[in-house]
Design a protein around this motif. Sequence first.
Motif, short mmCIF file in Angstrom:
data_model
loop_
_atom_site.label_atom_id
_atom_site.label_comp_id
_atom_site.label_asym_id
_atom_site.label_seq_id
_atom_site.Cartn_x
_atom_site.Cartn_y
_atom_site.Cartn_z
N ILE A 254 0.81 -1.17 -0.03
CA ILE A 254 -0.14 0.01 0.11
C ILE A 254 1.01 1.17 -0.01
O ILE A 254 0.48 2.14 -0.77
N ARG A 255 1.86 1.23 0.89
CA ARG A 255 2.71 2.45 0.81
C ARG A 255 3.42 2.69 -0.32
O ARG A 255 3.54 4.01 -0.90
N GLY A 256 3.59 1.83 -1.03
CA GLY A 256 4.45 1.68 -2.58
C GLY A 256 3.30 2.33 -3.67
O GLY A 256 3.93 2.97 -4.25
N LEU A 257 2.30 1.81 -3.51
CA LEU A 257 1.18 2.28 -4.32
C LEU A 257 1.00 3.83 -4.22
O LEU A 257 0.73 4.65 -5.13
N LYS A 258 0.78 4.05 -2.97
CA LYS A 258 0.61 5.65 -2.75
C LYS A 258 1.63 6.61 -2.79
O LYS A 258 1.55 7.48 -3.34
N ALA A 259 2.88 5.98 -2.89
CA ALA A 259 4.12 6.89 -3.22
C ALA A 259 4.20 6.89 -4.91
O ALA A 259 4.75 7.93 -5.13
N GLY A 260 3.98 5.99 -5.16
CA GLY A 260 3.74 6.02 -6.80
C GLY A 260 2.64 6.93 -7.53
O GLY A 260 2.87 7.26 -8.51
N ALA A 261 1.67 6.92 -6.54
CA ALA A 261 0.51 7.99 -7.19
C ALA A 261 1.01 9.52 -6.83
O ALA A 261 0.06 10.39 -7.04
N LYS A 262 2.03 9.84 -6.03
CA LYS A 262 2.10 11.36 -5.79
C LYS A 262 2.75 12.25 -6.81
O LYS A 262 3.22 11.41 -7.69
#
Length: 262
Positions: A254-262
């Motif tokens: 989840i953290r990786g996905l959110k980081a990629g969406a920034k």
Amino acid sequence: MKISIIGAGAMGGAIAEGIIKGGIVSLDDLCVSDPSRISRDRFANQGITATPSNQLAAQGADIVCVVVKPWLVEQVLKSIKDVLDYDHQLLVVVAAGVSSASICEWLVKDGKMIPSFLVIPNIAIAQLQSMTFIVPFDDVQPQHTEQVKELFDKMGQSIITEESHLAAGTTLASCGIAYAMRYIRAASEGGVELGFKADTAKQIVMQTMRGAVELLQATGLHPEAAIDLVTTPGGVTIKGLNEMEHAGFTSSVIRGLKAGAK
């Protein structure tokens, strides 16, 4: 239907390969343009028109796909603006982070805009297995949206979405394919540690992932419900899952996905 792809790099080339593999149009009806002779020769050797001229590629196509790096989109669109037929062509722009407002600003001519779409596929489109996001611009006719969706549905699955969801879709599917490959790498390395040869471990992991996807698609089960089918009390599966969770597996994803969406 004639399709032109401006930019035959990693993504543009993958789209062209998908069109070829799927037999979506005849080779005579597909054109690519790219400044690289190596990229052009790759497709010219397959019998496709390949040119260094973006203007030549844009002329006469029913669908013009601009698939270049985001910082090149403005330059490329302005270079083909005068040859685009706003009444008979559709424009597809494949570039993360480029807004529809900017594209309209660059292309509006005499108060008119060519029917346009923001599209984000992933590289599995070359194997007809992309997850593609399609954003129609304002005032695009429903039949045009259907035409573009039909094209990309032949190379995987596509969904019509809002522009505000495009960044999330990009990280979930386009970046996500890299995340899935990282899992394959990690699990394969684990397989080597368990005693399998590297190629055998990779084969096992890939087939296991394919089976998981097919099972979820066929049954419609929530992933957790499917997990329950293979986790017996005190068994090795639940022990392995819990060890992964102790190391932050779900949180890390989840953290990786959110980081990629920034």
